[in-house]
Design a protein around this motif. Structure first.
Motif, short mmCIF file in Angstrom:
data_model
loop_
_atom_site.label_atom_id
_atom_site.label_comp_id
_atom_site.label_asym_id
_atom_site.label_seq_id
_atom_site.Cartn_x
_atom_site.Cartn_y
_atom_site.Cartn_z
N GLY A 166 -4.72 2.71 0.59
CA GLY A 166 -4.07 3.13 1.51
C GLY A 166 -3.57 1.74 2.38
N GLN A 167 -3.52 0.71 1.64
CA GLN A 167 -2.82 -0.66 2.39
C GLN A 167 -1.56 -0.14 2.63
OE1 GLN A 167 -5.02 -3.06 3.25
NE2 GLN A 167 -6.46 -1.71 2.44
N ARG A 168 -1.11 -0.55 3.99
CA ARG A 168 0.32 -0.26 4.34
C ARG A 168 1.30 -1.38 4.61
NH1 ARG A 168 1.32 4.96 8.60
NH2 ARG A 168 3.46 4.11 8.82
N ALA A 169 2.65 -0.82 4.12
CA ALA A 169 3.51 -1.87 4.31
C ALA A 169 4.58 -1.09 5.14
CB ALA A 169 4.03 -2.55 2.87
N ASP A 170 5.10 -1.55 6.07
CA ASP A 170 6.14 -1.05 7.10
C ASP A 170 7.46 -1.82 7.00
OD1 ASP A 170 4.97 1.68 8.58
OD2 ASP A 170 3.45 0.05 8.59
N PHE A 171 8.68 -1.34 7.09
CA PHE A 171 9.82 -1.84 7.32
C PHE A 171 10.30 -1.17 8.51
CE2 PHE A 171 8.99 -2.29 3.18
CZ PHE A 171 9.30 -3.94 2.84
N LEU A 213 2.37 3.18 1.04
CA LEU A 213 0.93 2.94 0.98
C LEU A 213 0.42 2.63 -0.56
CD1 LEU A 213 -0.19 6.41 3.05
CD2 LEU A 213 -0.07 3.80 3.81
N VAL A 214 -0.29 1.62 -0.41
CA VAL A 214 -0.56 0.83 -1.79
C VAL A 214 -2.06 0.92 -2.02
CG1 VAL A 214 -0.15 -1.01 -3.28
CG2 VAL A 214 1.84 -0.30 -1.88
N THR A 215 -2.52 1.12 -3.08
CA THR A 215 -3.88 0.84 -3.41
C THR A 215 -4.13 -0.60 -4.03
OG1 THR A 215 -4.65 3.07 -3.95
CG2 THR A 215 -6.06 1.24 -4.95
N ASN A 269 -0.10 -3.76 7.41
CA ASN A 269 -1.25 -3.00 8.01
C ASN A 269 -1.12 -3.50 9.55
OD1 ASN A 269 -2.63 -2.09 5.65
ND2 ASN A 269 -3.25 -4.04 5.13
N GLY A 270 -0.11 -3.30 9.98
CA GLY A 270 0.24 -3.11 11.31
C GLY A 270 0.73 -4.52 11.99
N THR A 271 0.61 -5.74 11.17
CA THR A 271 1.12 -6.87 11.68
C THR A 271 2.08 -7.57 11.06
OG1 THR A 271 -1.46 -7.63 11.79
CG2 THR A 271 -0.08 -9.40 11.73
N VAL A 272 3.09 -7.94 12.06
CA VAL A 272 4.59 -8.29 11.44
C VAL A 272 4.11 -9.59 10.68
CG1 VAL A 272 6.66 -9.31 12.08
CG2 VAL A 272 5.63 -7.65 13.36
N THR A 273 4.73 -9.70 9.17
CA THR A 273 4.73 -10.70 8.46
C THR A 273 6.08 -11.49 8.09
OG1 THR A 273 4.88 -9.27 6.79
CG2 THR A 273 2.78 -10.02 7.41
#
Length: 93
Positions: free
Chosen positions: A66-71, A88-90, A34-38
């Motif tokens: 719509g929870q978002r994971a980005d790489f 995008l995951v529920t 969700n936009g935060t580097v983890t």
């Protein structure tokens, strides 16, 4: 990739990189939720034609659609994101 996940439970996806750049590159990957580097992965050195493939666990802590994971993939010595992919995951309780 899974379209649904339970909050706090790990979801495993495959992360793959292939180098077809005609030279050796050092890559780095940041994972964002969700936009935060983890997570910032260790650098990966790939010769031309080389590949890297590994399982990656994602743990969502926020519920909803719509929870978002980005790489984000970076190449050493170059500014900005070289490539990116998002999921995008529920997420439920």
């Amino acid at each position: 990739y899974p379209l649904q996940a339970a909050s706090g439970e790990p979801v495993t996806v495959r992360l793959g990189i292939a180098n077809h750049e005609q030279i050796t590159w050092t890559y780095r990957i940041d994972m964002l939720l969700n936009g935060t580097v983890t997570e910032q992965r260790d650098p990966i050195v790939l010769e031309d034609g080389g590949t890297h493939d590994e399982p990656v666990n994602i743990v969502f802590t926020t519920t909803g659609e719509g929870q978002r994971a980005d790489f984000h993939l970076y190449r050493e010595g170059q500014a900005g994101v070289y490539r990116s992919v998002h999921l995008l995951v529920t997420v439920t309780d």
